[in-house]
Design a protein around this motif. Sequence first.
Motif, short mmCIF file in Angstrom:
data_model
loop_
_atom_site.label_atom_id
_atom_site.label_comp_id
_atom_site.label_asym_id
_atom_site.label_seq_id
_atom_site.Cartn_x
_atom_site.Cartn_y
_atom_site.Cartn_z
N PHE A 33 0.85 -1.18 0.00
CA PHE A 33 0.00 0.00 0.00
C PHE A 33 0.89 1.24 0.00
CE2 PHE A 33 -2.75 3.22 1.91
CZ PHE A 33 -3.90 3.07 1.15
N ARG A 35 -0.23 4.62 -0.97
CA ARG A 35 -0.89 5.93 -0.94
C ARG A 35 -0.39 6.78 0.23
NH1 ARG A 35 -4.50 8.48 -3.53
NH2 ARG A 35 -5.31 6.69 -4.64
N TRP A 90 -13.83 -1.14 4.53
CA TRP A 90 -12.58 -0.39 4.69
C TRP A 90 -11.42 -1.17 4.06
CZ3 TRP A 90 -7.92 -1.58 6.93
CH2 TRP A 90 -7.01 -0.53 7.03
N GLU A 92 -11.50 -3.53 1.71
CA GLU A 92 -11.63 -3.58 0.25
C GLU A 92 -11.26 -2.25 -0.39
OE1 GLU A 92 -15.58 -5.05 -0.41
OE2 GLU A 92 -15.02 -7.09 0.14
N ASP A 93 -11.60 -1.14 0.27
CA ASP A 93 -11.20 0.18 -0.25
C ASP A 93 -9.69 0.30 -0.34
OD1 ASP A 93 -13.84 0.91 -0.48
OD2 ASP A 93 -13.86 2.16 1.35
N GLN A 94 -8.99 -0.19 0.68
CA GLN A 94 -7.52 -0.13 0.66
C GLN A 94 -6.97 -1.11 -0.38
OE1 GLN A 94 -6.79 2.46 2.79
NE2 GLN A 94 -8.96 2.16 3.20
N TRP A 95 -7.51 -2.32 -0.41
CA TRP A 95 -7.03 -3.38 -1.30
C TRP A 95 -7.19 -3.01 -2.77
CZ3 TRP A 95 -4.20 -7.52 -0.17
CH2 TRP A 95 -4.11 -8.56 -1.09
N ASP A 97 -7.43 0.09 -3.96
CA ASP A 97 -6.86 1.41 -4.24
C ASP A 97 -5.81 1.28 -5.35
OD1 ASP A 97 -4.77 3.61 -3.85
OD2 ASP A 97 -6.35 4.26 -2.47
N PRO A 98 -5.79 2.22 -6.31
CA PRO A 98 -4.79 2.16 -7.38
C PRO A 98 -3.35 2.20 -6.87
CG PRO A 98 -6.46 3.82 -7.86
CD PRO A 98 -6.73 3.33 -6.48
N TRP A 99 -3.14 2.73 -5.67
CA TRP A 99 -1.80 2.81 -5.09
C TRP A 99 -1.48 1.60 -4.22
CZ3 TRP A 99 1.80 6.07 -6.67
CH2 TRP A 99 1.39 7.18 -7.40
N CYS A 100 -2.30 0.57 -4.33
CA CYS A 100 -2.06 -0.69 -3.64
C CYS A 100 -1.59 -1.69 -4.71
CB CYS A 100 -3.35 -1.17 -2.96
SG CYS A 100 -3.11 -2.56 -1.85
#
Length: 162
Positions: A33, A35, A90, A92-95, A97-100
């Motif tokens: 990750f 971001r 939460w 899934e939003d992190q997973w 994310d284009p910066w993940c």
Amino acid sequence: MQLTIGAPNNQDESGLRRLSAQLKAGKVVVKLFLRHPLHAKLYLVHRTDPNNPTIGFLGSSNLTLSGLSKQGELNVDVLDHDACKKLQTWFEDQWLDPWCVDISKELVEIIDTSWAREEPLTPYQIYLNMAYHLSQEARAGLSEFKVPRISAINCSRFKPRQ
């Protein structure tokens, strides 16, 4: 399990090989990750239990023996259905994310070229690896430091006497 620190042992070697196989089979995915710094620890357990299909664990513990048993860590289990759904969202939003970034292939390459590789190195390969690492300082010195040019004025001091 350590790749670069500590003394290798059979248990670590077996664990790293198993991880490599799981990564190759797509059973495990590792993402980085990028971001912003993310130090959160969230473990979600999905079960077939109709009463508690998902349990969340939040806290400061790393998923290691020392992180779970030997250090003073604070953790909480979350059983509430709505709270678990929010934690899942939460995550899934992190997973997603284009910066993940998925680094599974890179991790497989690191493991498969480490001391835990399936096929042992030949003595010649070990020799080349040692020579490379032992000469690394000399190579770095050649690229970092340069001998200064001697100016024409300074050269006159070094002319041979007649």
